[in-house]
Design an enzyme around this catalytic site. Structure first.
Site, PDB file in Angstrom:
ATOM      1  N   CYS A   9       0.861  -1.182   0.000  1.00  0.00           N
ATOM      2  CA  CYS A   9       0.000   0.000   0.000  1.00  0.00           C
ATOM      3  C   CYS A   9       0.897   1.232   0.000  1.00  0.00           C
ATOM      4  O   CYS A   9       2.093   1.134  -0.282  1.00  0.00           O
ATOM      5  CB  CYS A   9      -0.989  -0.013   1.170  1.00  0.00           C
ATOM      6  SG  CYS A   9      -0.275   0.217   2.805  1.00  0.00           S
ATOM      7  N   ARG A  15      -3.376  -0.628   5.316  1.00  0.00           N
ATOM      8  CA  ARG A  15      -3.926  -1.702   4.486  1.00  0.00           C
ATOM      9  C   ARG A  15      -2.996  -2.898   4.325  1.00  0.00           C
ATOM     10  O   ARG A  15      -3.411  -4.038   4.538  1.00  0.00           O
ATOM     11  CB  ARG A  15      -4.316  -1.156   3.111  1.00  0.00           C
ATOM     12  CG  ARG A  15      -5.405  -0.110   3.191  1.00  0.00           C
ATOM     13  CD  ARG A  15      -5.660   0.546   1.848  1.00  0.00           C
ATOM     14  NE  ARG A  15      -4.516   1.359   1.462  1.00  0.00           N
ATOM     15  CZ  ARG A  15      -4.372   1.937   0.283  1.00  0.00           C
ATOM     16  NH1 ARG A  15      -5.314   1.793  -0.643  1.00  0.00           N
ATOM     17  NH2 ARG A  15      -3.312   2.681   0.012  1.00  0.00           N
ATOM     18  N   ASP A 120      -8.145   3.613   1.482  1.00  0.00           N
ATOM     19  CA  ASP A 120      -7.156   3.821   2.536  1.00  0.00           C
ATOM     20  C   ASP A 120      -7.834   4.398   3.779  1.00  0.00           C
ATOM     21  O   ASP A 120      -8.254   5.552   3.786  1.00  0.00           O
ATOM     22  CB  ASP A 120      -6.067   4.772   2.047  1.00  0.00           C
ATOM     23  CG  ASP A 120      -4.884   4.832   2.987  1.00  0.00           C
ATOM     24  OD1 ASP A 120      -5.014   4.444   4.165  1.00  0.00           O
ATOM     25  OD2 ASP A 120      -3.810   5.280   2.535  1.00  0.00           O
TER      26      ASP A 120
END
Length: 150
Positions: A9, A15, A120
């Site tokens: 990520c 994440r 996100d």
């Protein structure tokens, strides 16, 4: 054979470490042989633990992120891992600048929903929603991987 997967990520504090921990727990439940890691495309959080609110959301579902530490993606990751799983198209574009795309997949390629990326939660503040989507994607990924190891 151990299958090696890297989750990627932006900063490696929400994440991707969650994807690593969730997939590790689910793979262990299934008895699948995997090596997992996570990394970020940016360098802002190197050496730091996952973001507190993400850790808390994961902890409520039984996942422990506390031992994980952020690192940045390296070109050698394209050699070390069989599959590089990114959370969104921006991560995929960043990975294209580093190495070949034949091993790069979106995590949502493995979801049962029509969602095209993992939002996100650092920005959306929806940690529970991100976690639920990550759990679904991990199940789909492991379903596919399990059929290869059978």
């Amino acid at each position: 054979m151990t299958y090696r997967i890297l989750f990627v990520c932006l900063g490696n504090i929400c994440r991707s470490p969650t994807a690593e921990a969730v997939t590790r727990a689910k793979a262990a439940e299934r008895g699948l042989d995997v090596t997992l890691d996570s990394a970020g495309t940016g360098d802002w959080h190197i050496g730091k633990p996952p973001y507190g609110p993400m850790q808390e959301a994961a902890r409520t579902k039984g996942y422990d992120l506390s031992a994980l530490r952020a690192r940045q993606v390296a070109a050698s990751d394209f050699i070390e891992y069989d599959l590089i799983v990114v959370m969104d198209d921006d991560n995929a574009a960043d990975m294209a600048a580093i190495g070949p795309q034949d091993r790069v997949k979106l995590f949502t390629d493995f979801t049962s929903t029509t969602t095209t990326y993992v939002p996100d939660p650092y920005f959306t503040r929806d940690f529970d929603g991100a976690l639920a989507l990550i759990e679904d994607c991990a199940d789909g990924l492991l379903d596919r991987l399990g059929s290869r190891q059978a």
